[in-house]
Design an enzyme around this catalytic site. Structure first.
Site, short mmCIF file in Angstrom:
data_model
loop_
_atom_site.label_atom_id
_atom_site.label_comp_id
_atom_site.label_asym_id
_atom_site.label_seq_id
_atom_site.Cartn_x
_atom_site.Cartn_y
_atom_site.Cartn_z
NE ARG A 1 -2.39 0.97 3.27
CZ ARG A 1 -2.20 2.29 3.33
NH1 ARG A 1 -1.01 2.75 3.63
NH2 ARG A 1 -3.18 3.13 3.06
CB CYS B 1 -3.23 -3.94 4.81
SG CYS B 1 -2.75 -3.09 6.29
N PRO C 1 -7.04 4.18 4.89
CG PRO C 1 -8.47 5.80 5.75
CD PRO C 1 -7.79 4.52 6.12
CB ILE C 2 -4.62 7.36 0.68
CG1 ILE C 2 -5.48 7.04 -0.55
CG2 ILE C 2 -3.69 6.20 1.00
CD1 ILE C 2 -4.64 6.94 -1.84
CG ASP C 3 -9.20 10.10 4.40
OD1 ASP C 3 -8.39 9.21 4.73
OD2 ASP C 3 -9.72 10.85 5.23
CB ILE D 1 -1.45 4.08 15.36
CG1 ILE D 1 -0.56 4.79 16.38
CG2 ILE D 1 -1.24 4.62 13.94
CD1 ILE D 1 -0.77 6.28 16.48
NE ARG E 1 4.97 -6.10 2.67
CZ ARG E 1 3.85 -5.40 2.52
NH1 ARG E 1 2.70 -5.93 2.83
NH2 ARG E 1 3.89 -4.17 2.06
C1 EPZ Z 1 3.39 4.37 7.99
O1 EPZ Z 1 2.17 3.91 7.46
C2 EPZ Z 1 4.31 3.17 8.04
N1 EPZ Z 1 4.52 2.68 6.67
C3 EPZ Z 1 3.70 2.08 8.91
O2 EPZ Z 1 4.64 1.02 8.99
C4 EPZ Z 1 3.47 2.65 10.31
O3 EPZ Z 1 2.83 1.67 11.11
C5 EPZ Z 1 2.58 3.90 10.21
O4 EPZ Z 1 3.18 4.86 9.33
C6 EPZ Z 1 2.39 4.57 11.57
O5 EPZ Z 1 3.63 4.91 12.11
C7 EPZ Z 1 5.38 3.33 5.86
O6 EPZ Z 1 5.97 4.34 6.23
C8 EPZ Z 1 5.57 2.75 4.49
P1 EPZ Z 1 -0.37 6.62 8.75
P2 EPZ Z 1 1.03 4.97 7.00
O7 EPZ Z 1 -0.83 7.29 7.51
O8 EPZ Z 1 1.67 6.22 6.57
C9 EPZ Z 1 -5.04 6.91 9.33
C10 EPZ Z 1 5.38 -1.18 8.93
O9 EPZ Z 1 5.13 -2.08 9.73
N2 EPZ Z 1 -5.05 7.60 8.03
O10 EPZ Z 1 0.58 7.34 9.63
O11 EPZ Z 1 0.14 4.27 6.06
C11 EPZ Z 1 -4.60 5.46 9.22
O12 EPZ Z 1 -5.69 4.63 8.90
C12 EPZ Z 1 4.27 -0.27 8.47
O13 EPZ Z 1 6.52 -0.90 8.48
C13 EPZ Z 1 -6.26 8.10 7.54
O14 EPZ Z 1 -7.30 7.95 8.18
O15 EPZ Z 1 0.28 5.22 8.36
C14 EPZ Z 1 -4.05 5.18 10.60
O16 EPZ Z 1 -5.10 4.83 11.47
C15 EPZ Z 1 2.92 -0.76 8.94
N3 EPZ Z 1 -6.26 8.73 6.34
C16 EPZ Z 1 -3.45 6.51 11.02
O17 EPZ Z 1 -4.04 7.50 10.17
C17 EPZ Z 1 -5.13 8.92 5.59
O18 EPZ Z 1 -5.20 9.53 4.50
C18 EPZ Z 1 -1.93 6.60 10.85
O19 EPZ Z 1 -1.64 6.13 9.56
C19 EPZ Z 1 -3.92 8.40 6.11
C20 EPZ Z 1 -3.90 7.76 7.33
#
Ligand code: EPZ
Length: 432
Positions: free
Chosen positions: A96, A120, A126-128, A331, A401
């Site tokens: 993702r 996942c 989401p990526i909103d 988180i 991974r």
């Molecule tokens: C990054 O994911 C990391 N991945 C994750 O590591 C890590 O767990 C996560 O940050 C939190 O630290 C990479 O950097 C490639 P977020 P990311 O956007 O960016 C919500 C690993 O094990 N959210 O910080 O996808 C989301 O659902 C992986 O190496 C929205 O609602 O995480 C979550 O609840 C797993 N809308 C929270 O925010 C959005 O547009 C934090 O997610 C984006 C996120």
């Protein structure tokens, strides 16, 4: 499908080396899209997600060279010709973080077509917020047939305030802003070291960025960016995983090529359980657990708080600590996939909403268990290292991974761990 066979009981003793951070390398590879020149990245981890990102960039027309031999941790990427600014579902569904090409593609090529990542194992993810920021910068966003399409002649600087802290959201929009017209002010940004690592590369490419690593980032857009060479920072989660491995096995482990400055919350929590954690130098930490460990509660927070990516590993340790540990996951909505597998190994864990109650210490017993996501897999490896007997961990591709040759690294400090092909002999024909 490969499996690990792990016999528990050996304390880990010796020196173990940390690789470059996967979660820095992924946005830094995507940043190469922002220039026609070559970008060279060093200290890249040899893990599956990096290979996936290479395939993704090549599918868009980039030339990506992953060097072998002693320089095998180096890649040179050239995005002079981006024939197809599209991230196809076949690739995005396996990683993702592919959504990290969205911002750079719109910034460089004026358009991007990226498959919706879908959820996942650990949550909807989401990526909103990525899309909301791009729209605020003038991109026209459409969604159809499972794809997002974003277009903009040239993105315009804007004032972005993230509704919630997002690591790749901050990185995606930072890469969009560096070529935008005018200034972008980003507030409520992620402060993770991986954001700072990306900003260091972008700055070397000629970007004008202030405040990376804090919650407020200012970007002055420039017309173009040049190539650069950048060394990826050590992986703080791999380092944290090894610190837990040294503590849970009652060993004496020296973790090198890490950055203690990125591990304060993890080191403090381990000290709270009674482990001895000493910083021996700018890139070296020693962990020992000479006596019984004691329960300590943990609540995952954005950086610099206790990382969600260490929650599963800490839970394995908590099963060996005397007392009751409350593990709160703030988180992600579904990041307890490791719990049932740990329970199958004899752990006493009860989940209520976002909190797991771990009662220890319990002698874990070896079992055949199933890996479900990257960090849950690490948790099961740690549990198997102290379980009584020989555990078999299935679907270890999850580990591949984000952990480079972890079976070799752990075996090098005394773990009894082997990677096997399908170790169950095929049943003779006709037998159930
Ligand atoms: C990054 O994911 C990391 N991945 C994750 O590591 C890590 O767990 C996560 O940050 C939190 O630290 C990479 O950097 C490639 P977020 P990311 O956007 O960016 C919500 C690993 O094990 N959210 O910080 O996808 C989301 O659902 C992986 O190496 C929205 O609602 O995480 C979550 O609840 C797993 N809308 C929270 O925010 C959005 O547009 C934090 O997610 C984006 C996120």
């Amino acid at each position: 499908m490969d499996k690990y066979v792990i016999r528990g009981g050996n304390p880990l003793v010796g020196t173990i080396r940390v690789s470059g951070a996967k979660n820095s390398a992924l946005p830094c590879m995507a940043a190469a899209i922002l220039t026609e020149d070559e970008v060279t990245l060093e200290n890249l981890p040899q893990v599956r997600d990096i290979e996936t990102e290479r395939k993704l960039l090549e599918s868009m027309g980039a030339a990506v060279q992953l060097e072998n031999g002693d320089a095998r941790h180096r890649t040179t990427i050239c995005c002079r010709t981006l024939s197809e600014p599209e991230a196809k579902y076949e690739i995005v569904k396996t990683m993702r973080a592919s959504s990290l090409v969205l911002g750079p593609l719109v910034a460089r090529a004026g358009m991007a077509r990226v498959a919706m990542p879908g959820g996942c194992a650990i949550g909807g993810r989401p990526i909103d917020l990525h899309l909301k920021g791009l729209e605020k910068m003038g991109a026209r966003i459409t969604q159809e047939h499972g794809y997002i399409e974003a277009r903009a002649e040239r993105l315009k600087g804007a004032h972005l305030v993230f509704d919630r802290i997002t690591v790749t959201g901050t990185e995606d929009l930072l890469m969009a802003a560096v070529l935008a017209e005018g200034e972008t002010l980003m507030e409520n940004c992620a402060r993770e070291p991986e954001v700072s690592d990306l900003a260091a590369l972008l700055t070397a490419m000629g970007a004008k960025i202030e405040g990376a690593g804090t919650s407020t980032i200012r970007v002055a857009g420039v017309e173009r960016l040049r190539g650069a060479r950048h060394r990826i920072h050590p992986d703080r989660i791999e380092a944290g995983t090894f610190l837990v491995a040294g503590a849970i096995t009652g060993g004496d482990l020296i973790v090198t090529n890490c950055d203690p400055g990125h591990l304060s919350a993890v080191m403090e929590k381990l000290r709270e359980t009674g482990a001895r954690v000493d910083v021996l130098g700018p890139d070296t930490i020693r962990v020992r657990a000479e006596k019984r460990l004691y329960a300590a509660d943990v609540s995952t927070e954005e950086y610099p708080g206790f990382p969600t990516d260490m929650q599963a590993q800490y839970m394995a340790l908590a099963t060996q600590a005397k007392g009751v540990s409350l593990v709160k996951e703030n988180i992600f909505e579904n990041r307890f996939m490791h719990v049932q597998e740990l329970v199958r190994m004899g752990a006493n864990i009860k989940v209520d909403g976002h909190t797991a109650t771990v009662r220890g210490a319990t002698q874990l017993s070896a079992a055949a268990v199933m890996c479900s996501d990257l960090r849950a897999s690490a948790s099961l490896v740690l549990a198997a290292l102290v379980a009584d007997g020989e555990s078999i961990l299935d679907r270890v591709y999850h580990m591949d991974r984000g952990y480079e040759r972890i079976e070799e690294k752990l075996a090098g400090v005394g773990a009894q761990i082997q990677r096997m092909g399908n170790i169950f002999p095929a049943r003779p024909a006709g037998q159930p």
